[in-house]
Motif scaffolding. Structure first.
Motif: not given
Length: 102
Positions: A9-16, A32-34, A41-44, A67-69
Motif C-alpha cells: 500500500d503506497v497510497y498517500k505514503r510520504q516517502y517511498i 517504477a517512480v511513475d 505515493a507522494r515522493r519517491v 525526488t532524489e537518487l
C-alpha cells in the motif's frame, strides 16, 4: 522488479524508497517512480550502489518525478549526470583504505 504487483500500500505514503544495486539507463527506475506515484505515493527516493548512468539516463532522471537518487561513488559520473536530484555518497576512499590493509 515487478511493477504490477507486490508494491504494497503506497497510497498517500510520504516517502517511498526503491533500492537497487545498479542504475544504468534509468528506464526501469523512472518507470517504477511513475507507477509508485500513480499508486498514490507522494515522493519517491531511490538508492543504488553503482550509478552507471549511461545513454539517456541523465535526461530521464531530469525529466522524472524522482525526488532524489542517492548513489555511491563507485563509478565516476559525467557532468551531465550531476543534476540536483542526484546525491553522491563518497565511499571510494574508505574502500581503498580497507582493501590496502587487508
Amino acid at each position: 522488479f515487478c511493477l504490477s504487483r507486490g508494491l504494497g500500500d503506497v497510497y498517500k505514503r510520504q516517502y517511498i524508497h526503491t533500492v537497487d544495486d545498479m542504475v544504468d539507463t534509468a528506464g526501469t527506475l523512472c518507470k517504477a517512480v511513475d507507477v509508485l506515484l500513480e499508486q498514490g505515493a507522494r515522493r519517491v527516493f531511490a538508492f543504488c550502489s553503482h550509478g552507471v548512468l549511461s545513454g539517456p539516463a541523465a535526461s530521464r532522471i531530469k525529466s522524472s518525478q524522482l525526488t532524489e537518487l542517492v548513489i555511491l561513488d563507485t563509478i565516476p559520473l559525467s557532468k551531465e549526470c550531476m543534476v540536483s536530484t542526484v546525491i553522491v555518497v563518497v565511499v571510494s576512499e574508505q574502500y581503498f583504505y580497507i582493501m590496502n590493509i587487508l
